[in-house]
Design a protein around this motif. Sequence first.
Motif: not given
Length: 463
Positions: A403-414
Motif C-alpha cells: 500500500g505504500s507509494a512505489p519508488g520515490e515521490a514528490v508532492p504536488l504543490s498547493g
Amino acid sequence: MDTLGVRWTADQVLALAPDDASRKAGSKLGTAGPWSGTGTGGEGAVWGLCRGSGSKPYRTVVDTTGPAYSCSCPSRKFPCKHALGLLLLWAGDAEAFAAGAEVPDWAATWLTGRRERAAARTRGAEGTGPAATADPEAARRRAERRAARITSGAEELEQRLADLLRGGLASAEQAGYALWEETAARMVDAQAPGLAGRVRELGAIPGSGPGWPVRLLEECALTHLLDRAWLSVDRLPDPLAATVRTRVGLTAPAEGPSVRDHWLVLAQYDTGDGKLTTRRIWLHGRTTGRTALLLSFGAAGRAPELALPVGVVVDAALVLHAGAGALRAELGEQFGAPAPLEAPPRGGTVGDALTAYGLALRDDPWLDSWPVTLTDVVPIPTEHGWQLADAAPGPDTPDAAPGSAPGEAVPLSGAALGRPGLWRLAALSGGGPVTVFGECGHRGFTPLAAWSADAPGETVPLH
C-alpha cells in the motif's frame, strides 16, 4: 500536408485564448456561417471576413508561424474572438478555405509588415540592426544612474530588515501590511521591481497560518542575501552577477548565442497582479535537449501578444539571455509552420528531478522552481495531498510495504491541488504511468502538461 504544415486541433486553438470569455465567444464564431472570403496560403497565413453588427465585415488574418493576429475589430485582446473563430473554423473544416489562394491586399500588407519587423528584431538581437546602433555612452550613463538608485533602495531595505529582527518577528504581525507596502513602493521608486516583489511577499506572510514566523525568517534571509549580493555585484562571477541583476529587477538583454532547434511547445500559462499580465511559454529542444522559457507581457486589460499552440513543434532560433541556468530566451526567426509533436521530451525519475532542482538552486539561491520532465510516474492521493510517484520501485526500496507509494515521490504543490488539471491528470493516468512536464520546487511539483503511453504525440495541458 498543406502550406501551413500541421492543422491545429480545436484544443490547441482554444489554449491561445486570453480568457474564458474570449474562449466562449470564439467558439461561437468557429462555424462557416459568419465567414466569407476565407483562404490559406502565403507561407502560414489564414484569413477571412467575419460578419459583425456593422455594415462592413471584420478583416481577420492570422500568421500561424508566429502565431500573430490582426483584426479590424476594436477588441484589445490578443487573439480576439474573430481570430479564435477563424482558427477554429480552419481546424475543423478544411473545405471552408481556399488553399493556396492569392492573399488579399489587406492581409498581404499586414503580413509583409509583420515579417519585416520580425527580421529587424532578429538583426537587432544579432547586433547588426538599429538596436545595435544606439548611443552606448548614453546607455551607460542611464545604467549607472539606475544602479545607484537600486543601491540606495537595497541599503534602505537592509535597514528595514535589521529593524524587524531587532524588534522581533512578532512585531511584523502587529504592524500589518501597510508598512511593507510602503517599503515596496520605495523599492519601485528605486527602480528595483524585483526587490519590491520580495517585500510584498514578506508582507503577506505574517498571520498567514501556522508556522508563519519560520517562513518569514526564511524569506527575510533570502532577501538579505539578495541585498548583500547586489551591494557586492561587481565582485561576483559573471553568471551569478547576471542572475543577481535579474533578481533585483534589471532586464538581462538577449545577448547569448542563437540556438536553432525543433522546439517542442510544452506549456503556456498566464499570471497577473492586476497591473501586468505575464505569459510563460515553455519550450524543449528536440536535438539540444535544452529547455527554454519565453516571457511576454501585457498591460492591464491586454493579453500578451506572443502565443504558441501547445503540443506542436516549431523550427526556430532562440536568442538566450544571460544568467544562471540561461532558461529565458527570445523567439527569433522561424523556419516554417509548426509541425505535429511525435513524442514528449525525454525525462527521468523523481530523484533525477530533485537533483536537477538542487543543482540549479546552487547557482541561483532565489530560484522557486526548475522545469523538469518525469517519465513513468503515477499520480497518487495520500492523506497529506496528491503526489507523483515513480511507477517502478527505486533501488533503495526493494521491500516496500504493502500500500505504500512505489519508488520515490514528490508532492504536488498547493497551487496544483486547486486546479482542474489535477483531475485531468488523474483521468489520463487511470492508475497507470504517464509522462509529466512541470515545475519542481520547494513548494512541490506543479504539473503543466502530460502524455500517456497510448498517445505519446497528444499533449494534455494541465494548467
